[in-house]
Motif scaffolding. Sequence first.
Motif: not given
Length: 311
Positions: A138-147, A267-285
Amino acid sequence: MSSTIVHEAAMAGDPDAGAESDDKNPFLVALGERARALRARRGMTRKAVALAAAVSERHLANLEYGIGNASILVLQQVAQALHCPLAELTGDITTSTPEWLLLRELLEHRDEATLRRVRVAVGELLGTGGGNAGRSPRVALIGLRGAGKSTLGQLLADDLGFAFVELSREIEKFAGCSISEIQALYGQNAYRRYERRALEEAIQIYPEAVIATPGGLVSDPATFNLLLAHCTTVWLQANPEDHMKRVAAQGDMRPMAASAEAMDDLKRILAGRAAFYSKAEFSLDTSAQALEPSFAALRELVRQALRLPLA
């Protein structure tokens, strides 16, 4: 005794007057009880605590009897005088029992890597799933809307032959109305309950899936823990400008609607959630490249993680 007289008596330092009041605030009463209990536990007199906290003994008495509505700075001074964290004075659950306090002390000042290992170990001990050691299909994609979660998620699901689950749509099915209507009619807490139920059902129904998650899912610790324990997680990152551009292109400005400082809000929303998003096993820009190369990079990342052939 009228509330005015009670208040005046309290300010004059008569705790018994406040004790007779039937309309004392329950939070302030509980706060006062904790202050007295902590003082008793430390074996300190009220005068000693007042002196150490640099507040008047009368002010402290009002606080202890649930009369005085002390400022946060005064509470901080009292907590320091009692040699306890401010959270213990205000009633945080992690200070509610000796075991909680001992756990807090063990974990305090630990680095993020150590805390993650503890979280995983505790999850495994409790049987709730601490980590995703087996790399769930099960692959879950996380991140802000628009990613790019929906677009890339559908492409990835088609490529892998997995089901594609848009969790926002599943939430709407549970509620029988749109996301905006859920939040307007029932509030944020109800929305989070629907979100948790939708994720639980997706995990139960689909052994293999690509799940596009709502951007705010990470703000609910219980739901995010569930996701981390049962899914291979990928954070799709993008810079704020790309987030804004893509959301606007979809004709949906949530959650920045009617904001004169939409970019600052984002930017504030992204900054506030970035530490949680970074708990993902992988990331892709996904800002670094267009759709096709972004999908190719995601496909390779996920196939390698699940040990599937790249061809």
